[in-house]
Design a protein around this motif. Structure first.
Motif, PDB file in Angstrom:
ATOM      1  N   VAL A  24     -10.276  -0.121 -25.697  1.00  0.00           N
ATOM      2  CA  VAL A  24     -10.525   1.203 -26.265  1.00  0.00           C
ATOM      3  C   VAL A  24     -11.439   1.049 -27.475  1.00  0.00           C
ATOM      4  CG1 VAL A  24      -9.502   3.294 -27.220  1.00  0.00           C
ATOM      5  CG2 VAL A  24      -8.279   1.998 -25.461  1.00  0.00           C
ATOM      6  N   LEU A  25     -12.637   1.635 -27.373  1.00  0.00           N
ATOM      7  CA  LEU A  25     -13.628   1.583 -28.442  1.00  0.00           C
ATOM      8  C   LEU A  25     -13.863   2.978 -29.006  1.00  0.00           C
ATOM      9  CD1 LEU A  25     -16.172  -0.860 -26.729  1.00  0.00           C
ATOM     10  CD2 LEU A  25     -14.405  -1.427 -28.391  1.00  0.00           C
ATOM     11  N   HIS A  26     -14.410   3.046 -30.221  1.00  0.00           N
ATOM     12  CA  HIS A  26     -14.498   4.332 -30.913  1.00  0.00           C
ATOM     13  C   HIS A  26     -15.902   4.738 -31.334  1.00  0.00           C
ATOM     14  CE1 HIS A  26     -10.205   3.129 -31.474  1.00  0.00           C
ATOM     15  NE2 HIS A  26     -10.067   4.378 -31.068  1.00  0.00           N
ATOM     16  N   GLN A  27     -16.904   4.042 -30.851  1.00  0.00           N
ATOM     17  CA  GLN A  27     -18.286   4.431 -31.068  1.00  0.00           C
ATOM     18  C   GLN A  27     -19.086   4.096 -29.824  1.00  0.00           C
ATOM     19  OE1 GLN A  27     -18.655   2.249 -35.001  1.00  0.00           O
ATOM     20  NE2 GLN A  27     -19.790   4.103 -35.544  1.00  0.00           N
ATOM     21  N   GLU A  28     -20.206   4.792 -29.630  1.00  0.00           N
ATOM     22  CA  GLU A  28     -20.991   4.629 -28.414  1.00  0.00           C
ATOM     23  C   GLU A  28     -21.482   3.195 -28.241  1.00  0.00           C
ATOM     24  OE1 GLU A  28     -24.898   6.633 -26.201  1.00  0.00           O
ATOM     25  OE2 GLU A  28     -24.259   7.325 -28.183  1.00  0.00           O
ATOM     26  N   ASP A  47     -11.811  -3.117 -18.771  1.00  0.00           N
ATOM     27  CA  ASP A  47     -11.932  -1.689 -18.453  1.00  0.00           C
ATOM     28  C   ASP A  47     -12.172  -0.963 -19.777  1.00  0.00           C
ATOM     29  OD1 ASP A  47     -11.749   0.933 -17.673  1.00  0.00           O
ATOM     30  OD2 ASP A  47      -9.646   0.842 -17.045  1.00  0.00           O
ATOM     31  N   ILE A  48     -13.441  -0.685 -20.081  1.00  0.00           N
ATOM     32  CA  ILE A  48     -13.810  -0.137 -21.390  1.00  0.00           C
ATOM     33  C   ILE A  48     -13.793   1.382 -21.355  1.00  0.00           C
ATOM     34  CG2 ILE A  48     -15.637   0.007 -23.114  1.00  0.00           C
ATOM     35  CD1 ILE A  48     -16.489  -2.817 -22.323  1.00  0.00           C
ATOM     36  N   ARG A  49     -13.053   1.983 -22.274  1.00  0.00           N
ATOM     37  CA  ARG A  49     -12.975   3.444 -22.402  1.00  0.00           C
ATOM     38  C   ARG A  49     -13.304   3.840 -23.847  1.00  0.00           C
ATOM     39  NH1 ARG A  49      -9.353   5.453 -18.158  1.00  0.00           N
ATOM     40  NH2 ARG A  49      -9.173   3.729 -16.653  1.00  0.00           N
ATOM     41  N   ARG A  50     -13.978   4.990 -23.980  1.00  0.00           N
ATOM     42  CA  ARG A  50     -14.316   5.537 -25.294  1.00  0.00           C
ATOM     43  C   ARG A  50     -13.823   6.985 -25.367  1.00  0.00           C
ATOM     44  NH1 ARG A  50     -18.503   1.981 -24.000  1.00  0.00           N
ATOM     45  NH2 ARG A  50     -19.143   0.571 -25.716  1.00  0.00           N
ATOM     46  N   PRO A  51     -12.596   7.183 -25.825  1.00  0.00           N
ATOM     47  CA  PRO A  51     -12.047   8.547 -25.900  1.00  0.00           C
ATOM     48  C   PRO A  51     -12.882   9.485 -26.765  1.00  0.00           C
ATOM     49  CG  PRO A  51     -10.311   6.923 -26.196  1.00  0.00           C
ATOM     50  CD  PRO A  51     -11.598   6.176 -26.232  1.00  0.00           C
ATOM     51  N   VAL A  52     -13.535   8.947 -27.785  1.00  0.00           N
ATOM     52  CA  VAL A  52     -14.364   9.772 -28.663  1.00  0.00           C
ATOM     53  C   VAL A  52     -15.513  10.416 -27.893  1.00  0.00           C
ATOM     54  CG1 VAL A  52     -15.872   7.871 -29.357  1.00  0.00           C
ATOM     55  CG2 VAL A  52     -15.557   9.823 -30.900  1.00  0.00           C
ATOM     56  N   LEU A  53     -15.903   9.830 -26.759  1.00  0.00           N
ATOM     57  CA  LEU A  53     -16.957  10.388 -25.918  1.00  0.00           C
ATOM     58  C   LEU A  53     -16.390  11.171 -24.737  1.00  0.00           C
ATOM     59  CD1 LEU A  53     -19.478   7.379 -25.815  1.00  0.00           C
ATOM     60  CD2 LEU A  53     -19.388   9.314 -27.406  1.00  0.00           C
ATOM     61  N   GLY A  54     -15.090  11.432 -24.768  1.00  0.00           N
ATOM     62  CA  GLY A  54     -14.460  12.226 -23.723  1.00  0.00           C
ATOM     63  C   GLY A  54     -13.932  11.439 -22.544  1.00  0.00           C
TER      64      GLY A  54
END
Length: 206
Positions: A24-28, A47-54
């Motif tokens: 889980v990352l928090h910037q693009e 499995d990379i997810r970025r919740p900040v990008l939806g």
């Protein structure tokens, strides 16, 4: 036949052991850095997810070997919906007893979820750069710790109820802890690479 069944069972266990790690990352343009490199070297897919990008987080970690939640410029106290949802989501790895590693913001989110406070020091001090780290007795029994670690934060956290303190620092005392055997929180940036350090200092100069 029994030998074939045994081989199939062994392969099944190996496949389960090689389920991807949720990142889980928090910037693009954020990177899992050295932690990601070490996981890939051990044969894990990321499995990379970025919740900040939806991008949504999974509703279960049954198909993952564990989760690593990294840092970011935001605060665990921010009112943004994705912050609140991500903090609530931590209930999943805790309930399912899946390995969870929180780094900086990821650790502060875990603390927030467990009812602990995340806040700045009264004097507004920050930690940016290399600082000494002191393992506690519990920490020393678990592993060898580096003497210096890299920081980039303006908030720290109190030790959640029921957690074991593993390492301490000077400016922000609580630096590493373990909760319920499977969840770990680090205030410092164990994922740091030289390129990341240079990028943070340039883009975070203010």
């Amino acid at each position: 036949m029994s030998r074939l069944c045994k081989m199939t069972a062994t392969e099944h266990e190996l496949n389960r052991d090689r389920r991807p790690i949720l990142i889980v990352l928090h910037q693009e343009r954020s990177s899992p850095g050295r932690v990601g490199q070490l996981l890939v070297e051990k044969g894990y897919h990321l499995d990379i997810r970025r919740p900040v990008l939806g991008e949504p987080l999974p509703t279960t970690l049954e198909d993952h070997a564990g989760a690593v939640v990294f840092g970011g410029p935001m605060s665990a106290n921010d009112p943004d919906d994705f912050i609140k949802k991500e903090i609530d989501w931590i209930e999943i790895p805790l309930r399912e007893k899946r390995p969870y590693l929180g780094i900086c913001l990821g650790a502060q989110m875990l603390v927030h979820h467990l009812g602990g406070k995340v806040q700045s020091n009264a004097d507004g001090s920050t930690e940016i750069g290399w600082y000494p780290l002191r393992p506690t007795e519990r920490g020393r029994l678990l592993m060898h710790w580096p003497k210096m670690v890299y920081h980039f934060h303006r908030e720290g956290f109190e030790l959640p109820h029921g957690a074991d303190l593993l390492a301490e620092g000077d400016t922000y005392p609580n630096q590493a802890f373990r909760y319920d055997g499977n969840a770990w929180g680090l205030q410092f940036h164990a994922e740091l690479t030289r390129a990341m350090m240079h990028r943070w200092v340039v883009h975070g100069a203010h």
